[in-house]
Design a protein around this motif. Structure first.
Motif, PDB file in Angstrom:
ATOM      1  N   ASN A 467    -107.420 115.324  -2.500  1.00 59.21           N
ATOM      2  CA  ASN A 467    -107.537 113.955  -3.181  1.00 59.21           C
ATOM      3  C   ASN A 467    -106.932 114.008  -4.457  1.00 59.21           C
ATOM      4  OD1 ASN A 467    -108.589 110.935  -3.102  1.00 59.21           O
ATOM      5  ND2 ASN A 467    -109.906 111.968  -4.630  1.00 59.21           N
ATOM      6  N   ASP A 468    -107.313 115.116  -5.352  1.00 65.27           N
ATOM      7  CA  ASP A 468    -106.996 115.144  -6.528  1.00 65.27           C
ATOM      8  C   ASP A 468    -106.366 116.495  -6.879  1.00 65.27           C
ATOM      9  OD1 ASP A 468    -106.753 115.528  -9.553  1.00 65.27           O
ATOM     10  OD2 ASP A 468    -108.358 114.123  -9.700  1.00 65.27           O
ATOM     11  N   PRO A 469    -105.050 116.808  -6.547  1.00 65.88           N
ATOM     12  CA  PRO A 469    -104.466 118.136  -6.736  1.00 65.88           C
ATOM     13  C   PRO A 469    -104.287 118.673  -8.055  1.00 65.88           C
ATOM     14  CG  PRO A 469    -102.784 116.508  -5.545  1.00 65.88           C
ATOM     15  CD  PRO A 469    -104.200 115.696  -6.267  1.00 65.88           C
ATOM     16  N   PRO A 506     -98.571 111.051 -21.811  1.00 65.55           N
ATOM     17  CA  PRO A 506     -99.419 109.761 -21.612  1.00 65.55           C
ATOM     18  C   PRO A 506    -100.046 109.662 -20.239  1.00 65.55           C
ATOM     19  CG  PRO A 506     -97.103 109.457 -22.335  1.00 65.55           C
ATOM     20  CD  PRO A 506     -97.035 110.809 -22.056  1.00 65.55           C
ATOM     21  N   ALA A 507    -101.071 109.051 -20.155  1.00 59.23           N
ATOM     22  CA  ALA A 507    -101.998 108.834 -19.152  1.00 59.23           C
ATOM     23  C   ALA A 507    -101.307 107.351 -18.368  1.00 59.23           C
ATOM     24  CB  ALA A 507    -103.337 108.743 -19.176  1.00 59.23           C
ATOM     25  N   LYS A 508    -100.360 107.743 -17.728  1.00 63.95           N
ATOM     26  CA  LYS A 508     -99.601 106.501 -17.088  1.00 63.95           C
ATOM     27  C   LYS A 508    -100.202 106.477 -15.611  1.00 63.95           C
ATOM     28  CE  LYS A 508     -95.206 106.597 -19.690  1.00 63.95           C
ATOM     29  NZ  LYS A 508     -93.904 106.769 -19.524  1.00 63.95           N
ATOM     30  N   ILE A 509    -100.129 105.313 -15.095  1.00 64.63           N
ATOM     31  CA  ILE A 509    -100.597 105.042 -13.494  1.00 64.63           C
ATOM     32  C   ILE A 509     -99.327 105.360 -13.025  1.00 64.63           C
ATOM     33  CG2 ILE A 509    -100.768 103.294 -11.958  1.00 64.63           C
ATOM     34  CD1 ILE A 509    -102.346 101.618 -13.977  1.00 64.63           C
ATOM     35  N   HIS A 510     -99.655 106.180 -11.969  1.00 63.30           N
ATOM     36  CA  HIS A 510     -98.161 106.961 -11.117  1.00 63.30           C
ATOM     37  C   HIS A 510     -98.694 107.044  -9.798  1.00 63.30           C
ATOM     38  CE1 HIS A 510    -100.712 110.311 -12.689  1.00 63.30           C
ATOM     39  NE2 HIS A 510    -100.249 110.974 -11.370  1.00 63.30           N
ATOM     40  N   PRO A 511     -97.913 107.044  -8.841  1.00 66.28           N
ATOM     41  CA  PRO A 511     -98.145 107.340  -7.468  1.00 66.28           C
ATOM     42  C   PRO A 511     -98.765 108.859  -7.198  1.00 66.28           C
ATOM     43  CG  PRO A 511     -95.792 106.708  -7.459  1.00 66.28           C
ATOM     44  CD  PRO A 511     -96.232 107.158  -8.830  1.00 66.28           C
ATOM     45  N   LYS A 512     -99.769 108.786  -6.176  1.00 60.14           N
ATOM     46  CA  LYS A 512    -100.476 109.915  -5.963  1.00 60.14           C
ATOM     47  C   LYS A 512     -99.582 111.085  -5.769  1.00 60.14           C
ATOM     48  CE  LYS A 512    -104.869 108.020  -4.348  1.00 60.14           C
ATOM     49  NZ  LYS A 512    -106.027 107.834  -3.260  1.00 60.14           N
ATOM     50  N   ASP A 514     -96.937 111.964  -6.911  1.00 61.53           N
ATOM     51  CA  ASP A 514     -96.610 112.581  -7.973  1.00 61.53           C
ATOM     52  C   ASP A 514     -97.527 114.187  -8.688  1.00 61.53           C
ATOM     53  OD1 ASP A 514     -94.573 110.935  -8.079  1.00 61.53           O
ATOM     54  OD2 ASP A 514     -95.154 109.859 -10.055  1.00 61.53           O
ATOM     55  N   ASP A 515     -98.757 113.810  -8.447  1.00 58.64           N
ATOM     56  CA  ASP A 515     -99.968 114.702  -8.826  1.00 58.64           C
ATOM     57  C   ASP A 515     -99.510 115.975  -7.766  1.00 58.64           C
ATOM     58  OD1 ASP A 515    -100.784 113.241 -10.583  1.00 58.64           O
ATOM     59  OD2 ASP A 515    -102.503 112.574  -9.165  1.00 58.64           O
ATOM     60  N   LEU A 516     -98.774 115.978  -6.673  1.00 59.32           N
ATOM     61  CA  LEU A 516     -98.473 117.212  -6.013  1.00 59.32           C
ATOM     62  C   LEU A 516     -97.396 118.188  -6.710  1.00 59.32           C
ATOM     63  CD1 LEU A 516     -98.786 115.625  -2.373  1.00 59.32           C
ATOM     64  CD2 LEU A 516    -100.243 117.442  -3.316  1.00 59.32           C
ATOM     65  N   THR A 517     -96.692 117.603  -7.583  1.00 63.52           N
ATOM     66  CA  THR A 517     -95.482 118.178  -8.096  1.00 63.52           C
ATOM     67  C   THR A 517     -95.971 119.391  -9.197  1.00 63.52           C
ATOM     68  OG1 THR A 517     -95.207 116.683 -10.073  1.00 63.52           O
ATOM     69  CG2 THR A 517     -94.262 116.229  -7.839  1.00 63.52           C
ATOM     70  N   ASP A 518     -94.854 120.326  -9.386  1.00 61.95           N
ATOM     71  CA  ASP A 518     -95.267 121.291 -10.584  1.00 61.95           C
ATOM     72  C   ASP A 518     -94.162 121.204 -11.564  1.00 61.95           C
ATOM     73  OD1 ASP A 518     -92.879 121.694  -9.028  1.00 61.95           O
ATOM     74  OD2 ASP A 518     -92.956 123.858  -8.929  1.00 61.95           O
ATOM     75  N   THR A 519     -94.113 119.829 -11.934  1.00 62.89           N
ATOM     76  CA  THR A 519     -93.325 119.656 -13.375  1.00 62.89           C
ATOM     77  C   THR A 519     -93.738 120.053 -14.530  1.00 62.89           C
ATOM     78  OG1 THR A 519     -94.234 117.323 -13.476  1.00 62.89           O
ATOM     79  CG2 THR A 519     -92.447 117.527 -11.961  1.00 62.89           C
ATOM     80  N   LEU A 619    -100.911 120.828  -0.305  1.00 63.95           N
ATOM     81  CA  LEU A 619    -100.948 121.021  -1.640  1.00 63.95           C
ATOM     82  C   LEU A 619     -99.743 121.786  -1.957  1.00 63.95           C
ATOM     83  CD1 LEU A 619    -104.745 121.333  -2.812  1.00 63.95           C
ATOM     84  CD2 LEU A 619    -103.045 119.282  -2.547  1.00 63.95           C
ATOM     85  N   ASN A 620     -99.457 121.739  -3.138  1.00 60.81           N
ATOM     86  CA  ASN A 620     -98.286 122.686  -3.723  1.00 60.81           C
ATOM     87  C   ASN A 620     -98.828 123.717  -4.908  1.00 60.81           C
ATOM     88  OD1 ASN A 620     -95.734 123.545  -4.227  1.00 60.81           O
ATOM     89  ND2 ASN A 620     -95.382 121.956  -6.031  1.00 60.81           N
TER      90      ASN A 620
END
Length: 660
Positions: A467-469, A506-512, A514-519, A619-620
């Motif tokens: 739910n929260d990567p 910045p704490a931007k609203i973003h698609p969930k 995106d939280d799976l990425t390793d950027t 998850l990644n």
């Protein structure tokens, strides 16, 4: 003048001696107090390869830098040691009144080494520190111990003492035992209670009345007054607890997850941490059926554990030291089914989730009883719940038989069997003896390792990384693995760290997704979360104050006023980075290979869940952990801090500082 006492107390139980020594100012400048001071001391004094349950291990009790300054939400204390559960860094955090008691004895921390031949307790009152006989208290639970010590000492002390002690679980060296104060409130994680029990140290009793210092008390008061006024203005209609479950369903369907930190303050003031239970069950945040279930498996369980139901049992609220929220409470459970006590602490969210949805147990009454049993025994409810969940799944899958379980039929939702098994774990009786050391060791003995949910040996908190990567990154990368209080994506969105830290995204609203990425951006988010949490722990701050965000709980301003400093947020975030890197170096020195720590396949979404808000999520995690290490300046493949990072943070000079 700063808020630091400038001294620590060193206690050697092998010789029964205690001495106060001074800490160089440079140490406080580098790592504050609390967890930072413990990291500095333990790295220098616990030798590589030390037996966690032997005399060379050191148990530290530390107050934070801001404790006693008048800063709101800064009454937390940390206990740290080499963990017998993971073999590396171990720490646990607790509230109540024990933190200021450390400072009122004239110390920033107390460090205990050696092993006593008989049960003892440590007594300090600001004038003397003595190791005293505790044979009369050995065998009592934590609450009984505290009450007995008060009967013995209250009339002999200038002020009512504060007590931190172990119950039966710590005495019996359960590797999932903690240290209690305030009638069963517990510093639960990392097996710290077993370390205290191995030293035959039943309790630490503090009765000092020395003043606590602050460089600019008027500014600190003004900051607290500002926060208090904001909290007073916060109000929502009553009766909203019944709608939290539906709110969680909506959150689970949303493509992104916004969060207002001020809402956290309202929820915890109104209901306590179990305000999260209904939300978690339905949104995908709370693990269900040993991390393998979905809200479909827990139908209507959000109604069973509605915070409104729990609050109706509440007889009184209580606050930790310097806290305006008062998220704690005492429940009246006399006459309730399963109850053998008149009252219990209001169960925290972690306890409710671990002994409710995680086990498909629909009995709130049993959770209240289990909460009191484990608090008194001093056993971690997170680890205990995960371990019972493993046992049930093993039984259901045929890995365990009724012969293994001492005749208990361990089925999902089997309330009576769950309660009986908890008692066996506390007493180390029969099958319970194997479970009292956590799920990793139980699965190594009986099998069913695929059902054993642990990270690096420690059972995870009750929040699902699918739910929260970002949470999954910290479960693995945190030097005390499996802990849920270091960072989450939803928390980052609430805190606005970019407003105090130049490199925090910045704490931007973003698609969930995106939280799976390793950027690099996501790696900086996880780094910022960890650095700020370490800073909070060094200050003695509350996790829920932190979640309010930097514009409500002004930690940087509090620290500058309390210490007479003029540092910016970047400087303070570097302090957090220094603490975290020092803890990682402790692990490396103790032979921990950080890259060996991984999420269980199930927790990582392998295989993915078939339905619910987490349907199909994989998850990644390994790539994200490697990126997190890279952002910290640690080797991205091994997690070992790089020499240039150690030099940049001045850790060589810091570790060369000596107490006098």
């Amino acid at each position: 003048m700063t808020s630091f006492a400038g001294k620590i107390l060193r206690v050697d139980l092998s010789s029964g001696t205690a001495e106060a020594v001074r800490v160089p100012e440079a140490v406080y400048e580098a790592v504050l107090a609390g967890k930072g001071l413990e990291a500095w001391y333990l790295y220098r004094h616990i030798p590589a390869g030390a037996d966690p349950l032997g005399p060379e291990n050191i148990l530290g009790f530390a107050a934070g830098a801001l404790c006693g300054t008048g800063a709101f939400l800064t009454g937390r204390w940390t206990v740290a040691c080499k963990s017998p559960l993971t073999g590396g860094w171990g720490d646990a955090n607790c509230g109540g009144l024990f933190a200021p008691a450390i400072k009122q004895c004239g110390y920033d921390a107390i460090f205990v080494s050696g092993v006593s031949e008989k049960p003892v307790y440590l007594f300090c009152d600001g004038r003397k520190a003595e190791v005293r006989d505790a044979s009369a208290y050995w065998g009592l639970d934590a609450t009984e111990t505290e009450e007995a010590l008060h009967r013995e000492l209250d009339d002999k002390c200038r002020k009512r003492p504060c007590v931190a002690c172990i119950g039966q679980a710590g005495e019996k060296l359960s590797l999932i035992s903690g240290i209690c104060n305030e009638g069963g409130r517990i510093a639960a994680r990392s097996g710290v209670g077993a370390v205290m029990g191995s030293k035959k140290l039943k309790a630490v009793v503090l009765a000092g009345s020395l003043p606590m210092r602050c460089a600019d008390p008027e500014t600190v008061k003004a900051l607290s007054r500002e926060l208090g006024q904001k909290l007073l203005k916060m109000s929502l209609p009553t009766g909203l607890g019944a709608f939290l479950g539906e709110s969680g369903r909506m959150m689970g369907r949303m493509p992104y997850l916004p969060m207002d930190g001020s809402l956290t303050a309202y929820m915890f003031r109104e209901w306590g941490t179990q305000a999260n239970t209904s939300l978690a069950i339905t949104s995908g945040d709370g693990p269900i059926k040993n991390w393998g279930g979905t809200p479909r498996d827990a139908r209507l369980m959000d109604a069973v554990y509605s915070p409104g139901h729990i609050n109706r049992l509440e007889k009184i609220k209580y606050h930790c030291y310097s806290c305006p929220l008062g998220c704690g409470g005492k429940l009246s459970i006399r006459g309730r089914r399963y109850a053998t006590f008149d009252e219990t602490h209001k169960p925290e969210y972690e306890t409710v989730q671990a002994f409710g949805p995680l086990l498909l147990n629909r009995s709130l009454d049993s959770v209240c009883q289990i909460n009191e049993l484990l608090n008194r025994a001093g056993m971690d409810t997170i680890s205990a719940g995960n371990t019972v969940a493993w046992a049930i799944e093993c039984y259901e899958s045929g890995v365990l038989t009724v012969k293994d379980t001492d005749g208990l039929e361990l089925r999902w939702g089997s309330t009576d069997a769950i309660l009986a098994l908890v008692r066996k774990m506390i007493d180390r009786e029969g099958f319970g003896d194997a479970l009292a050391d956590g799920v990793k060791r139980a699965s190594e003995r009986f099998g069913g390792r695929e059902f054993a949910m642990h990270v690096g040996g420690q059972e995870p908190g009750m929040h699902d990384a699918r739910n929260d990567p970002q949470l999954g990154v910290h479960y693995v990368a945190e030097p005390a693995p499996g802990k849920h209080t270091v960072g989450m994506g939803i928390e980052y969105g609430a805190m606005s760290l970019c407003d105090i830290c130049s490199w925090a995204p910045p704490a931007k609203i973003h698609p969930k997704k995106d939280d799976l990425t390793d950027t690099e951006t996501m790696a900086l988010v996880s780094k910022a979360n960890a650095c700020y949490t370490m800073l909070t722990d060094g200050a003695g701050g509350c996790y829920y104050g932190q979640m309010m965000g930097v514009h409500m709980w002004k930690l940087v301003d509090y620290l500058n006023a309390a210490e007479g400093w003029q540092y910016d947020g970047d400087h303070y975030m570097e302090i957090g980075e220094r603490i975290q890197t020092l803890r990682q170096l402790f692990n490396v020195r103790q032979g921990i290979n950080p890259s060996d720590v991984t999420l269980p396949r199930r927790m990582a979404g392998d295989p993915p869940l078939p339905d619910g808000p987490l349907k199909g999520v994989r998850l990644n995690n390994r790539a994200q952990v490697n990126a997190h290490w890279r952002a910290f300046g640690w080797d991205e493949a091994t997690g070992v801090p790089l020499p240039e990072t150690v030099e940049r943070l001045g850790l060589g000079e810091l570790l060369a500082q000596e107490e006098t």
